[in-house]
Scaffold this motif. Structure first.
Motif, PDB file in Angstrom:
ATOM      1  N   GLU A   1      75.411   3.879  96.799  1.00  0.00           N
ATOM      2  CA  GLU A   1      76.594   2.705  96.248  1.00  0.00           C
ATOM      3  C   GLU A   1      77.624   2.649  97.444  1.00  0.00           C
ATOM      4  N   ALA A   2      77.915   3.481  97.824  1.00  0.00           N
ATOM      5  CA  ALA A   2      79.041   3.393  98.968  1.00  0.00           C
ATOM      6  C   ALA A   2      78.491   2.805 100.085  1.00  0.00           C
ATOM      7  N   VAL A   3      77.199   3.178 100.546  1.00  0.00           N
ATOM      8  CA  VAL A   3      76.655   2.194 101.631  1.00  0.00           C
ATOM      9  C   VAL A   3      76.495   0.979 101.361  1.00  0.00           C
ATOM     10  N   ASP A   4      76.034   0.718 100.112  1.00  0.00           N
ATOM     11  CA  ASP A   4      75.732  -0.579  99.810  1.00  0.00           C
ATOM     12  C   ASP A   4      77.047  -1.638  99.838  1.00  0.00           C
ATOM     13  N   ARG A   5      78.169  -0.960  99.466  1.00  0.00           N
ATOM     14  CA  ARG A   5      79.405  -1.572  99.573  1.00  0.00           C
ATOM     15  C   ARG A   5      79.687  -2.002 100.899  1.00  0.00           C
ATOM     16  N   VAL A   6      79.615  -1.148 101.733  1.00  0.00           N
ATOM     17  CA  VAL A   6      79.866  -1.498 103.100  1.00  0.00           C
ATOM     18  C   VAL A   6      78.776  -2.488 103.839  1.00  0.00           C
ATOM     19  N   LEU A   7      77.647  -2.375 103.438  1.00  0.00           N
ATOM     20  CA  LEU A   7      76.761  -3.353 103.832  1.00  0.00           C
ATOM     21  C   LEU A   7      76.884  -4.816 103.277  1.00  0.00           C
ATOM     22  N   ALA A   8      77.583  -4.815 101.823  1.00  0.00           N
ATOM     23  CA  ALA A   8      77.946  -6.079 101.273  1.00  0.00           C
ATOM     24  C   ALA A   8      79.040  -6.724 102.030  1.00  0.00           C
ATOM     25  N   VAL A   9      80.070  -6.115 102.529  1.00  0.00           N
ATOM     26  CA  VAL A   9      80.845  -6.463 103.554  1.00  0.00           C
ATOM     27  C   VAL A   9      80.509  -6.996 104.689  1.00  0.00           C
ATOM     28  N   LEU A  10      79.572  -6.298 105.345  1.00  0.00           N
ATOM     29  CA  LEU A  10      79.175  -6.682 107.008  1.00  0.00           C
ATOM     30  C   LEU A  10      78.080  -7.887 106.479  1.00  0.00           C
ATOM     31  N   ALA A  11      77.341  -8.057 105.678  1.00  0.00           N
ATOM     32  CA  ALA A  11      76.486  -8.943 105.529  1.00  0.00           C
ATOM     33  C   ALA A  11      76.847 -10.317 104.711  1.00  0.00           C
ATOM     34  N   LEU A  12      78.178 -10.151 104.344  1.00  0.00           N
ATOM     35  CA  LEU A  12      78.408 -11.243 103.464  1.00  0.00           C
ATOM     36  C   LEU A  12      79.067 -12.476 104.232  1.00  0.00           C
ATOM     37  N   ASP A  13      78.240 -13.602 104.613  1.00  0.00           N
ATOM     38  CA  ASP A  13      78.505 -14.422 105.408  1.00  0.00           C
ATOM     39  C   ASP A  13      79.126 -15.774 104.484  1.00  0.00           C
ATOM     40  N   LEU A  14      80.553 -15.852 104.571  1.00  0.00           N
ATOM     41  CA  LEU A  14      81.229 -16.950 104.111  1.00  0.00           C
ATOM     42  C   LEU A  14      81.980 -17.842 105.129  1.00  0.00           C
ATOM     43  N   PRO A  15      82.034 -19.146 104.709  1.00  0.00           N
ATOM     44  CA  PRO A  15      82.812 -20.111 105.610  1.00  0.00           C
ATOM     45  C   PRO A  15      84.205 -19.539 105.565  1.00  0.00           C
ATOM     46  N   ALA A  16      84.961 -18.941 104.791  1.00  0.00           N
ATOM     47  CA  ALA A  16      86.113 -18.543 104.804  1.00  0.00           C
ATOM     48  C   ALA A  16      86.423 -17.432 105.884  1.00  0.00           C
ATOM     49  N   ALA A  17      85.224 -16.423 105.925  1.00  0.00           N
ATOM     50  CA  ALA A  17      85.244 -15.410 106.570  1.00  0.00           C
ATOM     51  C   ALA A  17      85.265 -15.823 108.167  1.00  0.00           C
ATOM     52  N   ARG A  18      84.400 -16.852 108.284  1.00  0.00           N
ATOM     53  CA  ARG A  18      84.480 -17.477 109.650  1.00  0.00           C
ATOM     54  C   ARG A  18      85.661 -18.144 109.987  1.00  0.00           C
ATOM     55  N   THR A  19      86.246 -18.817 109.049  1.00  0.00           N
ATOM     56  CA  THR A  19      87.664 -19.395 109.654  1.00  0.00           C
ATOM     57  C   THR A  19      88.486 -18.354 109.977  1.00  0.00           C
ATOM     58  N   LEU A  20      88.761 -17.222 108.903  1.00  0.00           N
ATOM     59  CA  LEU A  20      89.666 -16.325 109.596  1.00  0.00           C
ATOM     60  C   LEU A  20      89.158 -15.531 110.694  1.00  0.00           C
ATOM     61  N   ALA A  21      87.985 -15.414 111.037  1.00  0.00           N
ATOM     62  CA  ALA A  21      87.683 -14.724 112.401  1.00  0.00           C
ATOM     63  C   ALA A  21      88.012 -15.546 113.645  1.00  0.00           C
ATOM     64  N   VAL A  22      87.697 -16.873 113.451  1.00  0.00           N
ATOM     65  CA  VAL A  22      88.323 -17.834 114.482  1.00  0.00           C
ATOM     66  C   VAL A  22      89.662 -17.803 114.770  1.00  0.00           C
ATOM     67  N   ARG A  23      90.388 -18.033 113.701  1.00  0.00           N
ATOM     68  CA  ARG A  23      92.044 -17.791 113.757  1.00  0.00           C
ATOM     69  C   ARG A  23      92.513 -16.423 114.236  1.00  0.00           C
ATOM     70  N   VAL A  24      91.834 -15.375 113.851  1.00  0.00           N
ATOM     71  CA  VAL A  24      92.218 -14.184 114.656  1.00  0.00           C
ATOM     72  C   VAL A  24      92.012 -14.135 115.753  1.00  0.00           C
ATOM     73  N   ALA A  25      90.799 -14.529 116.307  1.00  0.00           N
ATOM     74  CA  ALA A  25      90.525 -14.585 117.740  1.00  0.00           C
ATOM     75  C   ALA A  25      91.209 -15.540 118.513  1.00  0.00           C
ATOM     76  N   LEU A  26      91.621 -16.664 118.047  1.00  0.00           N
ATOM     77  CA  LEU A  26      92.264 -17.633 118.814  1.00  0.00           C
ATOM     78  C   LEU A  26      94.100 -17.159 118.772  1.00  0.00           C
ATOM     79  N   ASN A  27      94.472 -16.734 117.731  1.00  0.00           N
ATOM     80  CA  ASN A  27      95.925 -16.554 117.302  1.00  0.00           C
ATOM     81  C   ASN A  27      96.337 -15.013 117.317  1.00  0.00           C
ATOM     82  N   GLY A  28      95.374 -14.010 117.548  1.00  0.00           N
ATOM     83  CA  GLY A  28      95.718 -12.762 117.536  1.00  0.00           C
ATOM     84  C   GLY A  28      95.943 -12.283 116.117  1.00  0.00           C
ATOM     85  N   GLY A  29      96.007 -12.999 115.126  1.00  0.00           N
ATOM     86  CA  GLY A  29      96.447 -12.530 113.716  1.00  0.00           C
ATOM     87  C   GLY A  29      96.398 -13.780 112.734  1.00  0.00           C
ATOM     88  N   ILE A  30      96.587 -13.201 111.619  1.00  0.00           N
ATOM     89  CA  ILE A  30      96.401 -14.186 110.291  1.00  0.00           C
ATOM     90  C   ILE A  30      97.903 -14.543 110.094  1.00  0.00           C
TER      91      ILE A  30
END
Length: 154
Positions: free
Chosen positions: A103-132
Motif C-alpha cells: 500500500e505504501a509503495v502504491d501511494r508513492v507510485l500514485a504520486v509519481l505517475a499522476l499526470d496533472l495539468p496543475a502539476a505540469r504548471t507548477l513544475a514549469v514555474r518551479v523550473a523557471l522561477n526557482g520556487g512557488i
C-alpha cells in the motif's frame, strides 16, 4: 520506511548473487530504494514542492519491485525467500506487514505517475522561477487534492 525496507532486500539479494531468489535483481531493488528515498515526504506544503526528474529505468524498477512484493503476498513458493525476509523485518522494525508495504509503495507510485495539468504548471514555474509564489497556491491545492483522491497525500 519504504526506502529502508527495499534497501534491506537489495543488500540481501546482492549478497546471495542470485537474481531469482528475491524475484528481481539486487540492483533493481537498490534503484527503487534510492528513488523512493529521494521523493517521499510527509510535509505537503507549497514551499516544499520540488520537481523530480524521474528516469524511466527508475520508475520501471519501482514497478518491478512492487510486482515482486505483490507476488510475495500470495505466499507462492517462488516468492518464499522474499516473503520470509520481509516478514522478519517489517513488523518488528516498521510495525507493518507485507500488504502494508505494498500500500505504501502504491501511494508513492500514485504520486509519481499522476499526470496533472496543475502539476505540469507548477513544475514549469518551479523550473523557471526557482520556487512557488503566492499566486501558485490554488494550483498547488489542486495537485494536493488530486493526490488525496489517489490516496497519496495526508
Amino acid at each position: 520506511m519504504i526506502g529502508e525496507t527495499l534497501r534491506t532486500v537489495a543488500a540481501v539479494a546482492m549478497r546471495t548473487l542470485d537474481d531469482t531468489r528475491y524475484l528481481v535483481p539486487g540492483l533493481t531493488w537498490q534503484v527503487a530504494a534510492d528513488q523512493i528515498a529521494d521523493c517521499v515526504t510527509t510535509d505537503h506544503r507549497a514551499e516544499h514542492f520540488r520537481v523530480l526528474l524521474l528516469p524511466a529505468h527508475a520508475l520501471e524498477a519501482i514497478w518491478a519491485c512492487r510486482a515482486a512484493l505483490v507476488h510475495a503476498t500470495g505466499h507462492d513458493d517462488d516468492a518464499e525467500h522474499l516473503a520470509d525476509l520481509l516478514d522478519d523485518c517489517l513488523q518488528p522494525v516498521h510495525h507493518t506487514d507485507l500488504p502494508g508495504l505494498v500500500e505504501a509503495v502504491d501511494r508513492v507510485l500514485a504520486v509519481l505517475a499522476l499526470d496533472l495539468p496543475a502539476a505540469r504548471t507548477l513544475a514549469v514555474r518551479v523550473a523557471l522561477n526557482g520556487g512557488i509564489g503566492e499566486e501558485d497556491q490554488v494550483t498547488f491545492g489542486e495537485v494536493l487534492a488530486a493526490w488525496r483522491r489517489a490516496g497519496a497525500a495526508g
